[in-house]
Design a protein around this motif. Structure first.
Motif, PDB file in Angstrom:
ATOM      1  N   ILE A  82       0.866  -1.182   0.000  1.00 60.30           N
ATOM      2  CA  ILE A  82       0.000   0.000   0.000  1.00 60.30           C
ATOM      3  C   ILE A  82       0.905   1.236   0.000  1.00 60.30           C
ATOM      4  O   ILE A  82       1.821   1.347   0.814  1.00 60.30           O
ATOM      5  N   GLY A  83       0.641   2.181  -0.896  1.00 65.90           N
ATOM      6  CA  GLY A  83       1.498   3.367  -0.905  1.00 65.90           C
ATOM      7  C   GLY A  83       1.418   4.132  -2.221  1.00 65.90           C
ATOM      8  O   GLY A  83       0.376   4.118  -2.874  1.00 65.90           O
ATOM      9  N   PRO A  84       2.512   4.800  -2.582  1.00 66.22           N
ATOM     10  CA  PRO A  84       3.800   4.730  -1.895  1.00 66.22           C
ATOM     11  C   PRO A  84       3.919   5.732  -0.744  1.00 66.22           C
ATOM     12  O   PRO A  84       3.255   6.752  -0.713  1.00 66.22           O
ATOM     13  N   LEU A  85       4.816   5.391   0.176  1.00 70.37           N
ATOM     14  CA  LEU A  85       5.257   6.304   1.223  1.00 70.37           C
ATOM     15  C   LEU A  85       6.552   6.928   0.709  1.00 70.37           C
ATOM     16  O   LEU A  85       7.506   6.207   0.397  1.00 70.37           O
ATOM     17  N   THR A 429       5.177  20.483 -12.041  1.00 70.23           N
ATOM     18  CA  THR A 429       6.517  20.009 -11.688  1.00 70.23           C
ATOM     19  C   THR A 429       6.541  19.410 -10.291  1.00 70.23           C
ATOM     20  O   THR A 429       7.250  18.426 -10.041  1.00 70.23           O
ATOM     21  N   ARG A 430       5.774  19.985  -9.364  1.00 72.35           N
ATOM     22  CA  ARG A 430       5.717  19.410  -8.012  1.00 72.35           C
ATOM     23  C   ARG A 430       5.062  18.031  -8.036  1.00 72.35           C
ATOM     24  O   ARG A 430       5.528  17.098  -7.373  1.00 72.35           O
ATOM     25  N   LYS A 431       3.977  17.907  -8.785  1.00 61.11           N
ATOM     26  CA  LYS A 431       3.291  16.613  -8.891  1.00 61.11           C
ATOM     27  C   LYS A 431       4.217  15.560  -9.486  1.00 61.11           C
ATOM     28  O   LYS A 431       4.324  14.438  -8.983  1.00 61.11           O
ATOM     29  N   LEU A 432       4.893  15.930 -10.573  1.00 55.21           N
ATOM     30  CA  LEU A 432       5.734  14.955 -11.260  1.00 55.21           C
ATOM     31  C   LEU A 432       6.949  14.555 -10.430  1.00 55.21           C
ATOM     32  O   LEU A 432       7.392  13.400 -10.476  1.00 55.21           O
ATOM     33  N   SER A 433       7.495  15.504  -9.654  1.00 53.73           N
ATOM     34  CA  SER A 433       8.679  15.165  -8.853  1.00 53.73           C
ATOM     35  C   SER A 433       8.366  14.090  -7.819  1.00 53.73           C
ATOM     36  O   SER A 433       9.259  13.351  -7.393  1.00 53.73           O
ATOM     37  N   LEU A 434       7.092  13.977  -7.413  1.00 54.33           N
ATOM     38  CA  LEU A 434       6.685  12.916  -6.492  1.00 54.33           C
ATOM     39  C   LEU A 434       6.068  11.718  -7.228  1.00 54.33           C
ATOM     40  O   LEU A 434       6.164  10.589  -6.757  1.00 54.33           O
ATOM     41  N   SER A 435       5.450  11.969  -8.389  1.00 50.43           N
ATOM     42  CA  SER A 435       4.865  10.864  -9.161  1.00 50.43           C
ATOM     43  C   SER A 435       5.919   9.841  -9.566  1.00 50.43           C
ATOM     44  O   SER A 435       5.630   8.649  -9.701  1.00 50.43           O
ATOM     45  N   TYR A 436       7.140  10.314  -9.783  1.00 51.31           N
ATOM     46  CA  TYR A 436       8.214   9.388 -10.165  1.00 51.31           C
ATOM     47  C   TYR A 436       8.417   8.327  -9.090  1.00 51.31           C
ATOM     48  O   TYR A 436       8.802   7.186  -9.394  1.00 51.31           O
ATOM     49  N   ALA A 437       8.133   8.663  -7.823  1.00 55.25           N
ATOM     50  CA  ALA A 437       8.261   7.690  -6.739  1.00 55.25           C
ATOM     51  C   ALA A 437       7.245   6.568  -6.872  1.00 55.25           C
ATOM     52  O   ALA A 437       7.480   5.452  -6.398  1.00 55.25           O
ATOM     53  N   VAL A 438       6.096   6.847  -7.510  1.00 50.49           N
ATOM     54  CA  VAL A 438       5.107   5.788  -7.767  1.00 50.49           C
ATOM     55  C   VAL A 438       5.723   4.744  -8.693  1.00 50.49           C
ATOM     56  O   VAL A 438       5.633   3.530  -8.466  1.00 50.49           O
TER      57      VAL A 438
END
Length: 453
Positions: A82-85, A429-438
């Motif tokens: 479940i995540g990502p964290l 850009t903020r969304k994508l910088s964290l979406s990469y973690a998905v």
């Protein structure tokens, strides 16, 4: 778009998870959140397609905070993650509850505010917040009411936001990265600030060499003299510089056989000074400089706006599919008499529409800049160690329409987003910088060897 599920909890269940009936799962599974897991959890199906219910005691065992954020389910065999964290690693924490990360608090608040858009739980932490014996982190979370700390497991992926090279070189930060990567196999992305000369030398061996101005480490003024004869003007830059600091433009005027130097002095004033020889220029301008830390770069005759040179900031990001995409583009017009286009030196941010009044010219320029940025992103990824999730490029267009790479930034500044018409790209850009973690979370589950670099 990957499917996201609203996660809720129930006091009436024990060691149980209820999932939508469309998910055909084993009756018992291992459930994981971050690096915490629960074995032999009973799996039940129900008709609600967008909702997952956990027993409260299971959520507490996993240290899964009840944040009402839709999350992804990553399923591999008999394990469900479940995540990502997402952990955002930085330094510079303070004791002030309203400003826990000092002057950068607002940046991190805005970054964390996109959690619902991407289906993830992001938090900020430093090395002092890690509980090594418990395998947990006291992470900083941001809500409308302010900042709170919540104890969570180690994350699925870590986004490196250390603020500068000096911090990055400190032993304790390198040790944290090494331990979390080597002992817990956590993907760590955007590590390290780029070195201008190193990047130039690496890219010279690739298909994007055509975008590179001639660049050399400074060894003697004979290199400067030769390049001035070839190009008319050159730039001398600190190899590890940032924010346009320490850049000097040297110009040779053939008509009056004079040398000019344009730079920003200690009083933050733009200067242009004339010298009769390169030797006189070097003795006056660089008398207190360590020139071994400088590089010499070919000057380009850039397109102009009202006689002021223009360069372009283009952001690229990796998305949740692990693919590069253009996330922002802006023009930067140099201030009067400035050696750079930086806002602090009098530069002005403009959109492509403001620069090019002719729609055909605008499309040609934007297409050329975007094409170059994507090509260079892919080339850099293949030559630089570590996982890169975002890059900010400073690109130039000469009067013939050719694209030139001046600089690549692994932790790009965000001054272009102050322009009112670029605020939507700030969010992207903020969304994508964290979406990469998905993407990295999914890859670390299905192909772990591919994301630990």
């Amino acid at each position: 778009m990957k499917k996201q599920y609203q996660i809720s909890r129930s006091e009436d269940l024990h060691n149980t998870i209820i999932v939508p009936s469309s998910l055909k799962l084993p009756q018992q599974m291992k459930i994981t959140f971050g690096t915490h897991s629960a074995e032999t959890v009973e799996v039940k199906s129900a008709g609600n397609e967008g909702r997952v219910i956990l027993s409260s005691e299971l959520a507490e065992r996993l240290l899964l905070p009840d944040l009402k954020v839709p999350l992804h389910l990553f399923i591999e065999g008999e394990e469900m993650v479940i995540g990502p964290l997402i952990g955002i690693f930085t330094s510079g924490f303070t004791s002030f509850p309203m400003r826990p990360i000092g002057d950068r608090t607002m940046f991190f608040a805005k970054l964390l505010s996109v959690k619902s858009n991407i289906g993830a739980i992001p938090f900020v932490f430093g090395e002092q917040h890690i509980n090594w014996e418990q395998g947990t982190i006291n992470g900083y979370f941001y809500f409308k009411e302010g900042w709170i700390t919540i104890e969570v497991p180690y994350p699925n992926a870590i986004y490196d936001r250390l603020p500068n090279r000096k911090t990055e070189r400190q032993k304790q930060y390198r040790a944290v990265k090494a331990r979390l990567q080597e002992e817990y196999f956590i993907p760590w992305y955007n590590p390290g600030f780029f070195n201008k000369l190193d990047i130039s030398e690496r890219l010279q061996q690739t298909s994007v060499e055509k975008y590179l101005p001639e660049t050399h480490p400074f060894t003697a003024f004979s290199i400067v003299e030769r390049m001035l004869a070839d190009y008319g003007h050159v730039y001398m830059k600190p190899i590890n510089g940032s924010l346009g600091l320490g850049i000097h433009q040297i110009i040779y005027d053939r008509q009056d056989e004079a040398y000019y130097c344009r730079y920003r002095d200690k009083n933050k004033e733009n200067k242009l000074q004339k010298f009769s020889s390169l030797e006189a220029l070097s003795k006056y301008i660089f008398k207190n400089r360590n020139l071994n830390s400088m590089l010499v770069q070919q000057g380009i005759h850039l397109i102009r706006k009202e006689q002021r040179p223009i360069d372009f900031r283009v952001h690229t990001n990796k998305n949740e599919h692990g693919e590069w995409q253009i996330s922002a583009l802006a023009a930067k017009v140099a201030g009067r008499g400035s050696v750079t286009t930086h806002v602090k030196s009098g530069g002005v941010i403009m959109t492509a529409e403001e620069i090019f009044t002719n729609k055909v010219e605008q499309k040609q320029a934007v297409d050329a800049l975007n094409k170059a940025a994507l090509e260079i992103s892919k080339a850099l990824e293949g030559t630089v160690e570590g996982l890169i999730g975002e890059i900010g490029f400073d690109l130039g267009l000469d009067r013939q329409g050719n694209v030139w790479l001046f600089e690549a930034n692994s932790k790009p500044g965000r001054s272009i987003f102050k322009h009112p018409e670029l605020r939507e790209f700030d969010l992207l850009t903020r969304k994508l910088s964290l979406s990469y973690a998905v993407f990295l979370t999914e890859k670390s589950i299905t192909s772990p060897g591919e994301v630990i670099k």
